[in-house]
Design a protein around this motif. Structure first.
Motif, PDB file in Angstrom:
ATOM      1  N   SER A   1       0.869  -1.140  -0.018  1.00  0.00           N
ATOM      2  CA  SER A   1      -0.125  -0.028  -0.134  1.00  0.00           C
ATOM      3  C   SER A   1       0.935   1.276  -0.076  1.00  0.00           C
ATOM      4  O   SER A   1       0.197   2.369  -0.184  1.00  0.00           O
ATOM      5  CB  SER A   1      -1.006  -0.029   1.346  1.00  0.00           C
ATOM      6  N   LEU A   2       2.120   1.222   0.329  1.00  0.00           N
ATOM      7  CA  LEU A   2       3.200   2.127   0.599  1.00  0.00           C
ATOM      8  C   LEU A   2       2.852   3.192   1.491  1.00  0.00           C
ATOM      9  O   LEU A   2       3.403   4.135   1.659  1.00  0.00           O
ATOM     10  CB  LEU A   2       3.125   2.933  -0.609  1.00  0.00           C
ATOM     11  N   ASP A   3       1.847   2.785   2.608  1.00  0.00           N
ATOM     12  CA  ASP A   3       1.433   3.553   3.798  1.00  0.00           C
ATOM     13  C   ASP A   3       2.476   3.364   4.744  1.00  0.00           C
ATOM     14  O   ASP A   3       3.173   2.126   4.848  1.00  0.00           O
ATOM     15  CB  ASP A   3       0.113   2.946   4.330  1.00  0.00           C
ATOM     16  N   TYR A   4       2.897   4.621   5.386  1.00  0.00           N
ATOM     17  CA  TYR A   4       4.027   4.481   6.256  1.00  0.00           C
ATOM     18  C   TYR A   4       3.794   5.139   7.585  1.00  0.00           C
ATOM     19  O   TYR A   4       2.682   5.989   7.510  1.00  0.00           O
ATOM     20  CB  TYR A   4       5.457   4.829   5.675  1.00  0.00           C
ATOM     21  N   PHE A   5       4.667   5.150   8.546  1.00  0.00           N
ATOM     22  CA  PHE A   5       4.337   5.825   9.787  1.00  0.00           C
ATOM     23  C   PHE A   5       5.369   5.883  10.608  1.00  0.00           C
ATOM     24  O   PHE A   5       6.139   4.926  10.598  1.00  0.00           O
ATOM     25  CB  PHE A   5       3.075   5.110  10.461  1.00  0.00           C
ATOM     26  N   ARG A   6       5.969   7.127  11.129  1.00  0.00           N
ATOM     27  CA  ARG A   6       6.781   7.214  12.214  1.00  0.00           C
ATOM     28  C   ARG A   6       6.322   6.780  13.460  1.00  0.00           C
ATOM     29  O   ARG A   6       5.289   7.531  13.916  1.00  0.00           O
ATOM     30  CB  ARG A   6       7.464   8.666  12.312  1.00  0.00           C
ATOM     31  N   PHE A   7       6.832   5.994  14.310  1.00  0.00           N
ATOM     32  CA  PHE A   7       6.523   5.446  15.442  1.00  0.00           C
ATOM     33  C   PHE A   7       6.785   6.166  16.616  1.00  0.00           C
ATOM     34  O   PHE A   7       8.081   6.566  16.429  1.00  0.00           O
ATOM     35  CB  PHE A   7       6.996   3.848  15.645  1.00  0.00           C
ATOM     36  N   SER A   8       6.002   6.495  17.574  1.00  0.00           N
ATOM     37  CA  SER A   8       6.256   6.958  18.792  1.00  0.00           C
ATOM     38  C   SER A   8       7.207   6.022  19.522  1.00  0.00           C
ATOM     39  O   SER A   8       7.524   5.006  19.226  1.00  0.00           O
ATOM     40  CB  SER A   8       5.147   7.401  19.563  1.00  0.00           C
ATOM     41  N   GLU A   9       7.699   6.617  20.761  1.00  0.00           N
ATOM     42  CA  GLU A   9       8.703   5.448  21.570  1.00  0.00           C
ATOM     43  C   GLU A   9       7.963   4.528  22.245  1.00  0.00           C
ATOM     44  O   GLU A   9       8.305   3.219  22.113  1.00  0.00           O
ATOM     45  CB  GLU A   9       9.288   6.329  22.823  1.00  0.00           C
ATOM     46  N   VAL A  10       6.530   4.449  22.327  1.00  0.00           N
ATOM     47  CA  VAL A  10       5.714   3.487  22.930  1.00  0.00           C
ATOM     48  C   VAL A  10       5.634   2.296  21.784  1.00  0.00           C
ATOM     49  O   VAL A  10       5.542   1.137  21.896  1.00  0.00           O
ATOM     50  CB  VAL A  10       4.796   4.028  23.325  1.00  0.00           C
ATOM     51  N   ALA A  11       5.061   3.093  20.375  1.00  0.00           N
ATOM     52  CA  ALA A  11       4.727   2.296  19.241  1.00  0.00           C
ATOM     53  C   ALA A  11       5.910   1.517  18.764  1.00  0.00           C
ATOM     54  O   ALA A  11       5.946   0.393  18.529  1.00  0.00           O
ATOM     55  CB  ALA A  11       4.363   3.284  18.183  1.00  0.00           C
ATOM     56  N   LYS A  12       7.093   1.918  19.015  1.00  0.00           N
ATOM     57  CA  LYS A  12       8.470   1.210  18.697  1.00  0.00           C
ATOM     58  C   LYS A  12       8.868   0.225  19.789  1.00  0.00           C
ATOM     59  O   LYS A  12       9.049  -0.830  19.221  1.00  0.00           O
ATOM     60  CB  LYS A  12       9.660   2.421  18.857  1.00  0.00           C
ATOM     61  N   ALA A  13       8.262   0.516  20.925  1.00  0.00           N
ATOM     62  CA  ALA A  13       8.586  -0.535  22.004  1.00  0.00           C
ATOM     63  C   ALA A  13       7.687  -1.878  21.627  1.00  0.00           C
ATOM     64  O   ALA A  13       8.145  -3.023  21.626  1.00  0.00           O
ATOM     65  CB  ALA A  13       8.228  -0.291  23.475  1.00  0.00           C
ATOM     66  N   ILE A  14       6.136  -1.525  21.281  1.00  0.00           N
ATOM     67  CA  ILE A  14       5.608  -2.570  20.800  1.00  0.00           C
ATOM     68  C   ILE A  14       5.747  -3.342  19.735  1.00  0.00           C
ATOM     69  O   ILE A  14       5.917  -4.594  19.604  1.00  0.00           O
ATOM     70  CB  ILE A  14       4.012  -1.972  20.407  1.00  0.00           C
ATOM     71  N   TRP A  15       6.570  -2.414  18.805  1.00  0.00           N
ATOM     72  CA  TRP A  15       6.965  -3.118  17.390  1.00  0.00           C
ATOM     73  C   TRP A  15       8.107  -4.078  17.717  1.00  0.00           C
ATOM     74  O   TRP A  15       8.161  -5.132  17.245  1.00  0.00           O
ATOM     75  CB  TRP A  15       7.375  -1.886  16.339  1.00  0.00           C
ATOM     76  N   GLU A  16       8.954  -3.513  18.598  1.00  0.00           N
ATOM     77  CA  GLU A  16      10.109  -4.452  19.019  1.00  0.00           C
ATOM     78  C   GLU A  16       9.576  -5.761  19.650  1.00  0.00           C
ATOM     79  O   GLU A  16      10.232  -6.854  19.234  1.00  0.00           O
ATOM     80  CB  GLU A  16      11.265  -3.800  19.737  1.00  0.00           C
ATOM     81  N   LEU A  17       8.887  -5.637  20.563  1.00  0.00           N
ATOM     82  CA  LEU A  17       8.175  -6.864  20.975  1.00  0.00           C
ATOM     83  C   LEU A  17       7.745  -7.954  20.250  1.00  0.00           C
ATOM     84  O   LEU A  17       7.940  -9.220  20.277  1.00  0.00           O
ATOM     85  CB  LEU A  17       7.029  -6.414  22.121  1.00  0.00           C
ATOM     86  N   LEU A  18       7.077  -7.320  19.220  1.00  0.00           N
ATOM     87  CA  LEU A  18       6.490  -8.076  17.979  1.00  0.00           C
ATOM     88  C   LEU A  18       7.704  -8.766  17.203  1.00  0.00           C
ATOM     89  O   LEU A  18       7.291  -9.688  16.393  1.00  0.00           O
ATOM     90  CB  LEU A  18       5.518  -7.523  17.312  1.00  0.00           C
TER      91      LEU A  18
END
Length: 91
Positions: free
Chosen positions: A26-43
């Motif tokens: 889709s080429l959709d992108y997003f800059r993650f916040s600190e908490v979103a980054k933490a969730i992404w890293e957990l996943l």
């Protein structure tokens, strides 16, 4: 409670010390916040249940369980709609 994982069409990169995630279809992108980054890293370790994500975040951040559950659910809803995450199992 949902079990979620990173969508296989989602890729990530650090850009100026911020995590950017993009869905390659889709080429959709997003800059993650600190908490979103933490969730992404957990996943990054695989599939996780929302409650497990919340428990891990509550160790790192001063947040109530209710606040954490809402924030995690909101993030997951948004990330699913953008094609960054997908639901593996709904309980």
């Amino acid at each position: 409670m949902r079990t979620v994982e990173r969508h296989p069409d989602a890729v990530d990169a650090l850009v100026e010390e911020e995590l950017v995630v993009m869905n390659v279809n889709s080429l959709d992108y997003f800059r993650f916040s600190e908490v979103a980054k933490a969730i992404w890293e957990l996943l990054g370790s695989g599939q996780l249940v929302e409650a497990d994500i919340c428990r891990a975040l509550m160790v790192e951040y001063e947040v109530t369980e209710d606040e954490c559950q809402k924030a995690v659910a909101d993030f997951i809803d948004d990330a699913i709609s953008r094609g960054f995450l997908r639901v593996v199992q709904e309980q």
